[in-house]
Design a protein around this motif. Structure first.
Motif, mmCIF file in Angstrom:
data_model
loop_
_atom_site.group_PDB
_atom_site.id
_atom_site.type_symbol
_atom_site.label_atom_id
_atom_site.label_comp_id
_atom_site.label_asym_id
_atom_site.label_seq_id
_atom_site.Cartn_x
_atom_site.Cartn_y
_atom_site.Cartn_z
ATOM 1 N N THR A 301 15.714 11.418 -5.114
ATOM 2 C CA THR A 301 16.886 12.259 -5.332
ATOM 3 C C THR A 301 17.299 12.902 -4.019
ATOM 4 O O THR A 301 16.471 13.516 -3.331
ATOM 5 C CB THR A 301 16.585 13.349 -6.372
ATOM 6 O OG1 THR A 301 16.194 12.733 -7.599
ATOM 7 C CG2 THR A 301 17.807 14.226 -6.604
ATOM 8 N N LEU A 302 18.565 12.787 -3.682
ATOM 9 C CA LEU A 302 19.069 13.331 -2.433
ATOM 10 C C LEU A 302 19.325 14.833 -2.573
ATOM 11 O O LEU A 302 20.153 15.246 -3.391
ATOM 12 C CB LEU A 302 20.369 12.614 -2.063
ATOM 13 C CG LEU A 302 21.013 12.969 -0.727
ATOM 14 C CD1 LEU A 302 20.162 12.464 0.425
ATOM 15 C CD2 LEU A 302 22.417 12.382 -0.653
ATOM 16 N N PRO A 303 18.637 15.660 -1.802
ATOM 17 C CA PRO A 303 18.891 17.107 -1.872
ATOM 18 C C PRO A 303 20.326 17.448 -1.469
ATOM 19 O O PRO A 303 20.884 16.842 -0.544
ATOM 20 C CB PRO A 303 17.894 17.684 -0.860
ATOM 21 C CG PRO A 303 16.808 16.656 -0.763
ATOM 22 C CD PRO A 303 17.515 15.341 -0.892
ATOM 23 N N GLU A 304 20.927 18.392 -2.154
ATOM 24 C CA GLU A 304 22.329 18.741 -1.922
ATOM 25 C C GLU A 304 22.593 19.225 -0.499
ATOM 26 O O GLU A 304 23.699 19.080 0.008
ATOM 27 C CB GLU A 304 22.771 19.818 -2.920
ATOM 28 C CG GLU A 304 22.846 19.329 -4.360
ATOM 29 C CD GLU A 304 23.342 20.404 -5.308
ATOM 30 O OE1 GLU A 304 23.687 21.516 -4.812
ATOM 31 O OE2 GLU A 304 23.393 20.146 -6.523
ATOM 32 N N ARG A 305 21.577 19.773 0.147
ATOM 33 C CA ARG A 305 21.789 20.334 1.485
ATOM 34 C C ARG A 305 22.166 19.266 2.517
ATOM 35 O O ARG A 305 22.655 19.591 3.608
ATOM 36 C CB ARG A 305 20.544 21.076 1.961
ATOM 37 C CG ARG A 305 19.325 20.216 2.196
ATOM 38 C CD ARG A 305 18.153 21.065 2.666
ATOM 39 N NE ARG A 305 16.943 20.286 2.908
ATOM 40 C CZ ARG A 305 16.056 19.944 1.970
ATOM 41 N NH1 ARG A 305 16.275 20.332 0.708
ATOM 42 N NH2 ARG A 305 14.990 19.239 2.272
ATOM 43 N N TYR A 306 21.963 17.992 2.194
ATOM 44 C CA TYR A 306 22.304 16.927 3.137
ATOM 45 C C TYR A 306 23.768 16.503 3.044
ATOM 46 O O TYR A 306 24.218 15.681 3.841
ATOM 47 C CB TYR A 306 21.387 15.716 2.926
ATOM 48 C CG TYR A 306 19.976 15.991 3.390
ATOM 49 C CD1 TYR A 306 19.650 15.927 4.742
ATOM 50 C CD2 TYR A 306 18.985 16.377 2.493
ATOM 51 C CE1 TYR A 306 18.372 16.217 5.185
ATOM 52 C CE2 TYR A 306 17.701 16.664 2.914
ATOM 53 C CZ TYR A 306 17.401 16.583 4.267
ATOM 54 O OH TYR A 306 16.132 16.879 4.701
ATOM 55 N N VAL A 307 24.495 17.040 2.099
ATOM 56 C CA VAL A 307 25.920 16.732 1.961
ATOM 57 C C VAL A 307 26.716 17.850 2.627
ATOM 58 O O VAL A 307 26.865 18.947 2.081
ATOM 59 C CB VAL A 307 26.325 16.577 0.487
ATOM 60 C CG1 VAL A 307 27.792 16.188 0.387
ATOM 61 C CG2 VAL A 307 25.449 15.538 -0.202
ATOM 62 N N ALA A 308 27.225 17.583 3.837
ATOM 63 C CA ALA A 308 27.923 18.615 4.604
ATOM 64 C C ALA A 308 29.305 18.907 4.040
ATOM 65 O O ALA A 308 29.821 20.016 4.198
ATOM 66 C CB ALA A 308 28.028 18.186 6.065
ATOM 67 N N ALA A 309 29.929 17.910 3.396
ATOM 68 C CA ALA A 309 31.268 18.068 2.824
ATOM 69 C C ALA A 309 31.226 17.610 1.373
ATOM 70 O O ALA A 309 31.590 16.466 1.055
ATOM 71 C CB ALA A 309 32.288 17.262 3.616
ATOM 72 N N PRO A 310 30.794 18.479 0.453
ATOM 73 C CA PRO A 310 30.617 18.074 -0.949
ATOM 74 C C PRO A 310 31.890 17.586 -1.638
ATOM 75 O O PRO A 310 31.837 16.771 -2.541
ATOM 76 C CB PRO A 310 30.091 19.356 -1.613
ATOM 77 C CG PRO A 310 29.556 20.188 -0.499
ATOM 78 C CD PRO A 310 30.398 19.871 0.678
ATOM 79 N N GLY A 311 33.054 18.079 -1.227
ATOM 80 C CA GLY A 311 34.286 17.710 -1.915
ATOM 81 C C GLY A 311 34.971 16.478 -1.366
ATOM 82 O O GLY A 311 36.082 16.144 -1.779
ATOM 83 N N ALA A 312 34.308 15.779 -0.462
ATOM 84 C CA ALA A 312 34.945 14.616 0.171
ATOM 85 C C ALA A 312 35.108 13.466 -0.813
ATOM 86 O O ALA A 312 34.254 13.234 -1.666
ATOM 87 C CB ALA A 312 34.104 14.160 1.352
ATOM 88 N N PRO A 313 36.214 12.726 -0.708
ATOM 89 C CA PRO A 313 36.411 11.580 -1.601
ATOM 90 C C PRO A 313 35.413 10.472 -1.301
ATOM 91 O O PRO A 313 34.985 10.294 -0.158
ATOM 92 C CB PRO A 313 37.847 11.130 -1.289
ATOM 93 C CG PRO A 313 38.124 11.643 0.087
ATOM 94 C CD PRO A 313 37.349 12.915 0.221
ATOM 95 N N GLU A 314 35.043 9.720 -2.331
ATOM 96 C CA GLU A 314 34.128 8.608 -2.137
ATOM 97 C C GLU A 314 34.828 7.472 -1.400
ATOM 98 O O GLU A 314 36.045 7.417 -1.316
ATOM 99 C CB GLU A 314 33.608 8.122 -3.493
ATOM 100 C CG GLU A 314 32.769 9.152 -4.230
ATOM 101 C CD GLU A 314 32.254 8.630 -5.560
ATOM 102 O OE1 GLU A 314 32.565 7.463 -5.899
ATOM 103 O OE2 GLU A 314 31.541 9.378 -6.243
#
Length: 362
Positions: A301-314
């Motif tokens: 499971t990827l920890p959320e802290r590694y996503v610098a821009a959570p709202g970015a489009p896929e």
């Protein structure tokens, strides 16, 4: 930076029809409140005006010189074909602007070294689009390695495909077929992915390589026409990292019906595996699995802290947005022009190893 506190961006190469700026940079910037897209330029007045309307950008130019001169522009993004990087980046640097240039930085090592030296002389922040480092899974892998999840890294192996450089090609991508243009299987998907590998595991200290063009002629998509190909569509590299770990990488042109991205890291205590549907790790959201003596092998499971821009489009914009978010937070956290020179130097060593049949030291 303007009084609003937002970073004003100007994009060179923002075509209204297609291209990396439209599919990646613009959606990424729109997802980040720290940035404001204020200007764009294309090679023609008609396309610049069309892009201005389509993307809602107030300033549109048919030449880059006007864009880089605008005081509203803090950061110049160079998103054009590789052969024109040197000229456009040079203009932006001489204007004293911060620069984000797509990878490859230059058409060969000499151009990259020249641009890196100019960026240092001008004292600006100059970053290169090696955004695979910003991919959350890659950032997590780097920390897992550093924390000893796999113990000592013994070896790493990677097999992937390039998408292009297969049996057909779209008309607007035919410049990829000519090795002289600097946009090849070796420089683009291999270059992006091996940069993430080296950032995670350490640089190569020596390389051996085989480059081959197995398809000398490819078909133009949707037609019966063909085009010659001089760029390699097979890239096989092996060597030893500075840690002593053995590395093997094979990139293939086109798309496989089987494996398109498989990267394994094997250590004395455990293993990590990244898989995905595209060999372009800079555009991928790979699945990460791992295990060691304490944890049974399986999905991680990827920890959320590694996503610098959570709202970015896929999709294409996702990792680009991560890189932009990191740059806004800490400009030293993203790859610089000097980092680009390191990667260009490695690619030159690979070419020399393939040409001579002799192992090259880095």
């Amino acid at each position: 930076m303007a009084k609003t506190g937002r970073i004003g961006v100007g994009i060179i190469g923002a075509s209204p029809d297609r291209g990396w700026a439209a599919s990646a940079h613009i959606p990424a910037l729109r997802a980040l409140p720290t940035y404001e897209l204020r200007a764009l330029s294309t090679s023609r007045r008609e396309s610049a005006e069309a892009a201005s309307r389509q993307f809602g950008v107030p300033l549109a130019f048919d030449n880059a010189a006007e864009l880089v001169a605008r005081p509203e522009v803090d950061l110049v993004v160079v998103s054009v074909k590789v052969p024109t990087h040197r000229e456009l980046v040079t203009a932006a640097l001489h204007a004293g602007k911060d620069v984000y240039c797509e990878w490859p930085l230059g058409n060969g090592l000499a151009e990259a070294e020249e641009l890196a030296a100019l960026a240092r002389a001008r004292g600006v922040r100059a970053i290169v689009g090696l955004q695979a480092r910003a991919a959350p899974a890659v950032r997590y892998v780097r920390d897992l390695i550093a924390s000893g999840f796999v113990g000592e890294v013994l070896s790493t192996s990677l097999v992937a495909t390039g998408g292009a450089w297969g049996d057909t090609i779209d008309g607007f991508n035919t410049y990829l077929l000519d090795e002289r243009n600097g946009a090849t299987l070796l420089t683009i998907p291999f270059g992006h992915t091996v940069d993430a590998l080296c950032w995670s595991l350490g640089e190569f200290q020596e390389v051996s390589a085989t480059l081959a063009t197995r398809r000398s002629v490819v078909r133009l998509a949707g037609t019966n026409e063909t085009r010659p190909q001089t760029a390699p569509d097979q890239v096989a590299v092996s060597g030893v990292l500075t840690s002593g770990a053995v590395a093997s990488i094979h990139y293939r042109g086109g798309v496989s019906r089987g494996t398109n991205l498989l990267w394994e890291i094997n250590g004395t205590e455990g293993d990590l595996v990244l898989t995905g549907g595209s060999g372009h790790l800079q555009m991928a959201a790979p699945t990460l699995s791992g295990g060691n003596g304490k944890e049974k092998f399986g999905p991680l499971t990827l920890p959320e802290r590694y996503v610098a821009a959570p709202g970015a489009p896929e999709g294409s914009a996702f990792n680009v947005a991560q890189a932009y978010a990191q740059f806004a937070e800490d400009p030293t956290s993203v790859p610089s022009f000097d980092d680009a020179v390191v990667r260009h130097r490695m690619i030159e060593a690979i070419r020399e190893a393939a040409r001579t049949g002799q192992r090259q030291r880095l």
